[in-house]
Design a protein around this motif. Sequence first.
Motif, PDB file in Angstrom:
ATOM      1  N   ASP A 100      38.278  57.464  43.627  1.00 51.01           N
ATOM      2  CA  ASP A 100      37.858  57.418  42.230  1.00 51.01           C
ATOM      3  C   ASP A 100      37.990  58.815  41.636  1.00 51.01           C
ATOM      4  O   ASP A 100      37.001  59.528  41.435  1.00 51.01           O
TER       5      ASP A 100
ATOM      6  N   LYS B 253      51.356  49.005  39.144  1.00 45.82           N
ATOM      7  CA  LYS B 253      50.253  49.503  39.973  1.00 45.82           C
ATOM      8  C   LYS B 253      48.982  49.672  39.138  1.00 45.82           C
ATOM      9  O   LYS B 253      47.887  49.236  39.531  1.00 45.82           O
TER      10      LYS B 253
ATOM     11  N   SER C  93      48.284  48.416  36.179  1.00 46.85           N
ATOM     12  CA  SER C  93      47.832  47.161  35.571  1.00 46.85           C
ATOM     13  C   SER C  93      46.869  46.431  36.502  1.00 46.85           C
ATOM     14  O   SER C  93      45.853  45.878  36.065  1.00 46.85           O
ATOM     15  N   LYS C  94      47.190  46.440  37.792  1.00 48.13           N
ATOM     16  CA  LYS C  94      46.320  45.793  38.777  1.00 48.13           C
ATOM     17  C   LYS C  94      44.966  46.494  38.852  1.00 48.13           C
ATOM     18  O   LYS C  94      43.920  45.850  38.972  1.00 48.13           O
ATOM     19  N   ARG C  95      44.992  47.824  38.782  1.00 44.67           N
ATOM     20  CA  ARG C  95      43.726  48.563  38.832  1.00 44.67           C
ATOM     21  C   ARG C  95      42.866  48.275  37.610  1.00 44.67           C
ATOM     22  O   ARG C  95      41.644  48.150  37.711  1.00 44.67           O
TER      23      ARG C  95
ATOM     24  N   ALA D  73      42.972  45.527  35.802  1.00 43.02           N
ATOM     25  CA  ALA D  73      42.496  44.142  35.909  1.00 43.02           C
ATOM     26  C   ALA D  73      41.342  44.020  36.894  1.00 43.02           C
ATOM     27  O   ALA D  73      40.397  43.248  36.668  1.00 43.02           O
ATOM     28  N   ASN D  74      41.405  44.812  37.978  1.00 39.59           N
ATOM     29  CA  ASN D  74      40.368  44.745  39.016  1.00 39.59           C
ATOM     30  C   ASN D  74      39.228  45.739  38.789  1.00 39.59           C
ATOM     31  O   ASN D  74      38.294  45.786  39.597  1.00 39.59           O
ATOM     32  N   ARG D  75      39.343  46.533  37.713  1.00 41.07           N
ATOM     33  CA  ARG D  75      38.354  47.580  37.425  1.00 41.07           C
ATOM     34  C   ARG D  75      38.141  48.455  38.665  1.00 41.07           C
ATOM     35  O   ARG D  75      37.021  48.729  39.108  1.00 41.07           O
ATOM     36  N   SER D  76      39.251  48.928  39.235  1.00 41.42           N
ATOM     37  CA  SER D  76      39.225  49.619  40.526  1.00 41.42           C
ATOM     38  C   SER D  76      38.493  50.953  40.491  1.00 41.42           C
ATOM     39  O   SER D  76      37.939  51.385  41.496  1.00 41.42           O
ATOM     40  N   ASN D  77      38.540  51.644  39.359  1.00 43.36           N
ATOM     41  CA  ASN D  77      37.785  52.893  39.245  1.00 43.36           C
ATOM     42  C   ASN D  77      37.322  53.088  37.802  1.00 43.36           C
ATOM     43  O   ASN D  77      37.741  52.360  36.907  1.00 43.36           O
TER      44      ASN D  77
END
Length: 395
Positions: free
Chosen positions: A3, A32, A34-36, A38-42
């Motif tokens: 993060d 890459k 876009s996926k983050r 969508a997944n709220r990765s950080n």
Amino acid sequence: MADLEPFGPIGIIAHTANLEFVKSVSNILFEKRSKRVANRSNRFVDTPGYLRSDYIIDSKLVRFQTGEGKFQLGESVRGHDIFIITDILSRNLTTDIFGYEHILSPDDNYRDLLRIISTVSGKARRINVIMPFMYEGRREVRSSSGESLDCAEVLQQLYSLGVSNLIVFDPHDTRIANSVPLMSIDMPRSAYKIISTLLSSFDHLKIDKDCTMVVSPDESGVNRGIFYSSMMNLPLGIFYRDRDYSVKVDGVHPIKDYKFLGDSVEGKDILIVDDMINSGSTMLRTSKKLKAIGARDIYCLSPFGLFTDGLNVFDKAYADQTIKAVLSTNLIYRTPELLSRDWYIDVNMTPYVARIIDALNVDESVFDLINSTSRITDLLGQIRIGELMDEFGEE
């Protein structure tokens, strides 16, 4: 990915004739990120400029009839983390000079790179240069006091213009970094992608010390050969150039003989590894000598395929079964004629470059990504497990 906060919005400037390569890198970055999102990765996915459908900065190089030129930006780069991707060897761009067609040379391309850097300097938050083939990388040492030391001068010039990170792939000599100790230089290897492409293209190839051998075509590339052989747990063979140091021909000591140092190659597949294929004479001479002493299929592996003397000699070597295949990357320009050859296999490096940009943008450590030894080990481990399961299935 950790993060980590982006250094600034990514902006990519496509230099020379590598626009399609840069577009592919931009598209992979978009996928890459876009996926983050969508997944709220950080917590930084909503940062302005983090996700863009196109990371390429609108710009163009303008050439005058005298051969001079200028660089123009079509949009602002203020506050951006700029990545200039340049193919210094690109040779498919031409310009008219005083009515005559001129093919842009590496010297022309390098001068244009300096134009780009000077234009974005003072506006961009940071400047990074991705130069897969190091300009003047073979001029890393002086053979005599009367020669220019071009590589060191190039690196010092880039540093003085404000380049923060320089990324070069598989340099001829890693010691070039000594000339600019305060500039960050990363030197990724293309070995993982080359090995994985080779194994996916030839599933019958066995990575086993009794079946396959790595060969360095000369003693100057022994470190590269050691890397490949140690990563793949294969024996290493080396060709030693026996020179006549009593005379010089065209400024160099002539070679009297090539001597092979290594185990028997009888019935083995051979992986010849080198930092580049220039004219191809070294690769083909090595292949012929190995064939003469009983080698089976020969694969020529190199990150950069220049083919300065054309493709005919490789066509002949393929036709008479001296070589099985040549693998080089798409980090530099390849002619349509080369891409159409049955013996040539193109190694796609765009996902790797996109991953490096993504990591550097948040100042993530790229050590494991660049060295890729663990990924090679994992890849070969999976292959060996698969071969073992096949053997059990046959019983």
